[in-house]
Write a protein that holds these residues in place. Sequence first.
Motif, short mmCIF file in Angstrom:
data_model
loop_
_atom_site.label_atom_id
_atom_site.label_comp_id
_atom_site.label_asym_id
_atom_site.label_seq_id
_atom_site.Cartn_x
_atom_site.Cartn_y
_atom_site.Cartn_z
N THR A 93 1.94 6.45 -6.94
CA THR A 93 0.79 7.22 -7.42
C THR A 93 1.12 8.71 -7.33
OG1 THR A 93 -0.86 5.54 -6.92
CG2 THR A 93 -1.63 7.82 -6.95
N LYS A 94 1.64 9.13 -6.18
CA LYS A 94 2.02 10.55 -5.99
C LYS A 94 3.13 10.94 -6.96
CE LYS A 94 0.85 10.63 -1.09
NZ LYS A 94 1.42 10.58 0.26
N LEU A 95 4.13 10.09 -7.10
CA LEU A 95 5.25 10.39 -8.00
C LEU A 95 4.79 10.57 -9.44
CD1 LEU A 95 8.46 10.47 -8.29
CD2 LEU A 95 8.21 8.09 -9.01
N LYS A 100 0.84 -1.21 0.00
CA LYS A 100 0.00 0.00 0.00
C LYS A 100 0.87 1.26 0.00
CE LYS A 100 -3.73 2.17 2.61
NZ LYS A 100 -4.60 2.07 3.78
N THR A 101 1.94 1.26 0.79
CA THR A 101 2.84 2.41 0.85
C THR A 101 3.50 2.65 -0.50
OG1 THR A 101 3.27 2.11 3.20
CG2 THR A 101 4.93 3.33 1.96
N ILE A 102 3.99 1.60 -1.12
CA ILE A 102 4.64 1.74 -2.42
C ILE A 102 3.63 2.19 -3.48
CG2 ILE A 102 5.80 0.46 -4.28
CD1 ILE A 102 7.26 -1.08 -2.03
N ASN A 103 2.43 1.62 -3.46
CA ASN A 103 1.38 2.06 -4.39
C ASN A 103 1.11 3.56 -4.23
OD1 ASN A 103 0.99 -0.49 -5.47
ND2 ASN A 103 -0.80 -0.94 -4.22
N LYS A 129 4.90 13.99 -11.69
CA LYS A 129 5.65 14.02 -12.95
C LYS A 129 4.73 14.42 -14.12
CE LYS A 129 9.43 10.83 -11.98
NZ LYS A 129 10.54 11.62 -12.52
N ILE A 130 3.52 13.89 -14.15
CA ILE A 130 2.58 14.23 -15.21
C ILE A 130 2.20 15.71 -15.13
CG2 ILE A 130 0.19 13.88 -16.00
CD1 ILE A 130 0.70 10.85 -15.44
N TYR A 131 1.94 16.21 -13.93
CA TYR A 131 1.62 17.62 -13.75
C TYR A 131 2.76 18.49 -14.29
CZ TYR A 131 0.67 22.08 -11.52
OH TYR A 131 0.46 23.42 -11.30
N ILE A 155 -3.94 9.91 -11.58
CA ILE A 155 -3.50 8.58 -12.00
C ILE A 155 -3.37 7.71 -10.76
CG2 ILE A 155 -1.54 7.29 -12.97
CD1 ILE A 155 -3.03 8.78 -15.13
N ASN A 156 -3.84 6.49 -10.83
CA ASN A 156 -3.75 5.56 -9.71
C ASN A 156 -2.84 4.40 -10.11
OD1 ASN A 156 -4.20 4.20 -7.35
ND2 ASN A 156 -6.32 3.71 -7.76
#
Length: 182
Positions: free
Chosen positions: A116-118, A109-112, A122-124, A165-166
């Motif tokens: 997700t945040k990363l 869950k932590t890595i997900n 990056k997309i933003y 993005i998830n």
Amino acid sequence: ITFGIDTSFSNIKLNNKEFLVDGLSIFKDTDFKGTIDNENVKLFNILRNKYQRPAFTKDYDDKNVTITLLTGKSNISITSKEINIKGKLSGKIMDNEIDANMRNLEAIKTINNDFTKLLNKKIYNFMKEIQSKESDILGLSKMYYEKNRIKNDNLWKNLDINSNINFKINKNGLIYEVKYEN
């Protein structure tokens, strides 16, 4: 060349007698607007759903976790107020220097959440870069026109960006410990 989408070309350089693809040159109509690096090319391809296992790395106190995307899809929509990016992506861990226990649901869950945040950050940042270079390589003006039948080639350049993005680790093949209660 596609109607309604600004042109982009792969940059090719010669290094020790080998040709390497090194980023992307982007244009507005026929005017050169700049280049984007290989990291942003991966994001460009994710947003077009034309990616082939791009890898991303997150640093955890000088130790890295690297994932590669395997499946999923992104979707871009545009309104008069914002650009919305949504999607669900899954991948696998390629490098686990932190020795996270992949049988532990909290570690997964932590890595997900971290990836997700990363990816959203990056997309933003990628979207802000193409806005600043004024190159509509994603065809946002065309999308807006097709939805609203209002021609506005400059609208997308100043809109807010909402990236949602998830990311999830593909858990196929993982074996979990089962605790029995008596």
